[in-house]
Design an enzyme around this catalytic site. Structure first.
Site, PDB file in Angstrom:
ATOM      1  N   ASP A   1       2.372 -16.281 -47.771  1.00 50.92           N
ATOM      2  CA  ASP A   1       1.424 -15.835 -48.791  1.00 50.92           C
ATOM      3  C   ASP A   1       0.087 -16.559 -48.670  1.00 50.92           C
ATOM      4  OD1 ASP A   1       1.288 -13.880 -50.908  1.00 50.92           O
ATOM      5  OD2 ASP A   1       0.882 -15.561 -52.255  1.00 50.92           O
TER       6      ASP A   1
ATOM      7  N   THR B   1      -7.426   0.763 -53.468  1.00 50.04           N
ATOM      8  CA  THR B   1      -6.874  -0.524 -53.037  1.00 50.04           C
ATOM      9  C   THR B   1      -5.359  -0.580 -53.195  1.00 50.04           C
ATOM     10  OG1 THR B   1      -7.217  -2.914 -53.117  1.00 50.04           O
ATOM     11  CG2 THR B   1      -7.119  -1.751 -55.234  1.00 50.04           C
TER      12      THR B   1
END
Ligand SMILES: *[C@@H]1O[C@H](CO)[C@@H](O)[C@H](O)[C@H]1NC(C)=O
Ligand SMILES: *[C@@H]1O[C@H](CO)[C@@H](O)[C@H](O)[C@H]1NC(C)=O
Ligand SMILES: *[C@@H]1O[C@H](CO)[C@@H](O)[C@H](O)[C@H]1NC(C)=O
Ligand SMILES: *[C@@H]1O[C@H](CO)[C@@H](O)[C@H](O)[C@H]1NC(C)=O
Length: 513
Positions: A377, A503
Site C-alpha cells: 500500500d 476515477t
C-alpha cells in the site's frame, strides 16, 4: 478510486540520483495485437469467473448492504447503506454482458431512497461510486450495450442520478462555492470543516457535468465548475509552488489554498486525473483544464521524478512541501502512469507517454519484488530511513515497505491497462494477468476477495474482513478489459475516445460540443 487520506510529509531534503533511465522497451507499432486471441478469450473468461464468484458471495451474504465481509460472511454499510457494491458493480456487469446481475442491480437502484441515511455522507465517495456508477450504467445501456436488458428500468438510472444530485447539491452552498465533503443530508448540515481537500474538491466535475449534460439542467455542472475554478486559478501564489502543482487544502470560506504541499498521492491524486479527463470529455469546453494538466505534468517530470539510489532504473514520484522532498509513494499514486499515458496519447506528446511508461515500470517493480507478487500500500526509498530488517530487500528491490497491506486497490492494474491499450505492447497485458492471478491466489475467500495485511509474506499474512466495492468496479473491470475484444468503451490510443472513465472506472460517454 483514490482516497482522501494524505500522509504527513516528513522533513526530508534528499532526492534520488538523477541517473538516466534506460528507455523502456516500447513498440512503435500501436496496433493492438490479435495474436493468441483464444488464450486472451480464456483469460477474459477467468476474470468473469472471479467476478461471478464475488457477486454470488455478495448476493448470498450481503446484498442489499454496501459490502461483503468476505472472511466472516457478513456485511457492512460503510457507504450509507444504499447498496454500494451493487451500484459499483453495474458498469462492469454490463461490459461483461452479465444480464442477470444487471437486472438485479437495476431493480435495486429503483428502490434506493437517497434522502435517508443515519450516517454522514461523503460528497466525494457518493459522487464517484453511486452517481458515477448510475450515470455510466445509463450511458452504456442507452448506447453500446442497449439491448442487454429490457428498457423498462434504464431511465431509472438517470432519474435516480438527478435525485441524488438534488440531495447533495446543498454541499456547494458556501461563500466560495468550495463544497463541504462531510454532509448531514437529513439536516442539510455539515461536519464543520474549514477546508476541503484537493482531491475531494477536484473529483466531482466529471460526474456533475455529465449529470447536467444528460438532464439539460446546467445547475450541477455550474456548481462543480465553480468549485473547480479555485483549483484552476490557485491563490495565493504559495498554493502553487511549481507551475501547475498545487497545495492540498482549500479554504471553504474564500477558496484560497491553505498550504503548498504537493503530491500525486491519496488526497491530491484524482484532481490531476480529472484535469486531462475533462478535456477528453469535451475538448472545447475544458481546454483550460488541459492547459493546467500540461503544466502539472511538465513540473512533475522536472521536480517530482525520483530514482532510488539502489535501483536508478526505477522512477517513482516524490512529494514536496516547503522546500523538502519526501521519498515515499503509495499504491494509490500508481494511477499516475495511466494519466501520463492518456494525456500523452490524446495530445500527441511522446515525452509524456515515455514518462508514463517509466512510472508504469516503477509500479510493476513494487509488484514483482514481493513474495505474493502484489505491491504494498505504501513504500519509501529514502536511504536514511531504510528499516534495519529491510536492508537486503531495499538493496535488491529499490524500495522498502511502509505498509504491506493490499486492500484490493486497482491503480497498478489500471496503469498497465492504459499502457497496453496505448502502446499495444503485450508485456503490459502480461503484467495485468500476473497481477490478477496473484490477487486471485492471495485474496480469494469462499465468498469473495479479502484485503491482506502483508504482501511480502507467503500467503499475504492475515486476511482483513472487508471487500471494498471498488473490487467490482475497478479491479475486475480493468483485468477483464485488458483481455477482452475491442469495443467502443475501451480506452483508445489517440484523441478519438468515445468514453472516458471516472476515477472509480465507470465509463462515461464523451460529449463533444
Ligand atoms: C444530522 O442532524 C440531525 C439533526 O441535528 C441529527 O439528529 C442527526 O443525528 C445528524 N446525523 C448525522 C449523521 O450526524
Ligand atoms: C450556469 O452557468 C452559465 C454560465 O455562467 C449561466 O449562463 C447559466 O445561467 C447557469 N445556469 C444555472 C442553472 O445556474
Ligand atoms: C519486474 O519489474 C521490472 C521493473 O518494471 C521489469 O523491468 C521486469 O520486466 C519485471 N519482471 C517481470 C518478470 O515481469
Ligand atoms: C482463481 O482461483 C480459483 C480458486 O482457487 C481457481 O479455481 C481459478 O482457476 C483461479 N483463476 C486463475 C486465473 O488463476
Amino acid at each position: 478510486m483514490r482516497t482522501s487520506l494524505s500522509l504527513s510529509l516528513a522533513a526530508l531534503s534528499l532526492i534520488g540520483s538523477a541517473t538516466a533511465f534506460p528507455h523502456p522497451h516500447q513498440d512503435s507499432e500501436t496496433v493492438l495485437s490479435t495474436s493468441s486471441s483464444s488464450s486472451n478469450q480464456e483469460k477474459a473468461n477467468a476474470v468473469k469467473e472471479a467476478f461471478q464468484h464475488a457477486w454470488n458471495g455478495y448476493m448470498k451474504y450481503a446484498f442489499p448492504h454496501d459490502e461483503l465481509h468476505p472472511v466472516s460472511n457478513g456485511y457492512g454499510d460503510s457507504r450509507n447503506g444504499w447498496g454500494a457494491s451493487a451500484v459499483d458493480a453495474l458498469s462492469t456487469a454490463i461490459i461483461m454482458g452479465n444480464a442477470d446481475a444487471v437486472n438485479t442491480i437495476l431493480d435495486h437502484v429503483a428502490k434506493i431512497d437517497y434522502t435517508q441515511t443515519s450516517d454522514q455522507v461523503s460528497l466525494f465517495e457518493t459522487t464517484i461510486r453511486y452517481l458515477g456508477g448510475m450515470l455510466s450504467g445509463y450511458d452504456l445501456l442507452t448506447g453500446p450495450a442497449s439491448g442487454l436488458v429490457s428498457d423498462d428500468l434504464v431511465d431509472t438510472l438517470l432519474t435516480q442520478s438527478k435525485n441524488l444530485g438534488d440531495v447533495l447539491k446543498f454541499a456547494f452552498d458556501t461563500p466560495s462555492g468550495v463544497p463541504y465533503n462531510g454532509l448531514n443530508i437529513t439536516a442539510q448540515g455539515n461536519d464543520g470543516a474549514t477546508t476541503n481537500g484537493l482531491a475531494v474538491t477536484g473529483t466531482l466535475v466529471l460526474e456533475w457535468t455529465r449529470l447536467s449534460d444528460l438532464t439539460g439542467d446546467e445547475e450541477y455542472a455550474n456548481l462543480s465548475q465553480r468549485a473547480e475554478s479555485h483549483l484552476l486559478n490557485p491563490q495565493p501564489s504559495s498554493g502553487e509552488p511549481f507551475s501547475g502543482l498545487v497545495g492540498s487544502h482549500i479554504s471553504i470560506a474564500n477558496g484560497q489554498f491553505t498550504d503548498g504541499a504537493v503530491s500525486w498521492n491519496g488526497g491530491d491524486d484524482s484532481f490531476y486525473e480529472y484535469l486531462i479527463k475533462m478535456y477528453v470529455y469535451d475538448p472545447k469546453r475544458f481546454e483550460e483544464y488541459k492547459d493546467r494538466w500540461v503544466l502539472a505534468a511538465e513540473s512533475t517530470i522536472e521536480h517530482l521524478a525520483s530514482h532510488p539510489q539502489t535501483r536508478p532504473d526505477l522512477t517513482f514520484l516524490s512529494s514536496y512541501n516547503n522546500g523538502n522532498y519526501d521519498l515515499s509513494s503509495q499504491h494509490l499514486t500508481c494511477f499516475d502512469g495511466a494519466s501520463f499515458l492518456l494525456g500523452g496519447s490524446v495530445l500527441g506528446r511522446q515525452d509524456f507517454i515515455d514518462f508514463g511508461l517509466e512510472l508504469v515500470h516503477g509500479c510493476e517493480a513494487t509488484y514483482n519484488s514481493t513474495l505474493t507478487q502484489i505491491g504494498p500500500d505504501s513504500w519509501g526509498w529514502d536511504p536514511s530511513r531504510v528499516p534495519s530488517d529491510q536492508k537486503a530487500f531495499y538493496e535488491k528491490a529499490g524500495f522498502y515497505i511502509n505498509s504491506g497491506y493490499y486492500v484490493l486497490r486497482p491503480e497498478v492494474i489500471e496503469s498497465f491497462y492504459y499502457a497496453y491499450r496505448i502502446t499495444g505492447d503485450e508485456v503490459y497485458r502480461d503484467w495485468v494477468w500476473n497481477a490478477f492471478v496473484a490477487i486471485n491466489a492471495t485474496c480469494r475467500t469462499d465468498s469473495g476477495f479479502a484485503a491482506v495485511s502483508n504482501v511480502n509474506t507467503a500467503g499475504g499474512g492475515s486476511k482483513d474482513n472487508n471487500q471494498e466495492s471498488f473490487l467490482f468496479a475497478e479491479v475486475m473491470k480493468y483485468s477483464y478489459l485488458t483481455h477482452a475484444e475491442d469495443a467502443e468503451w475501451q480506452v483508445q490510443a489517440g484523441d478519438q475516445n468515445e468514453f472516458v472513465f471516472n476515477t472509480e472506472a465507470h465509463p462515461m460517454r464523451v460529449k463533444r460540443t
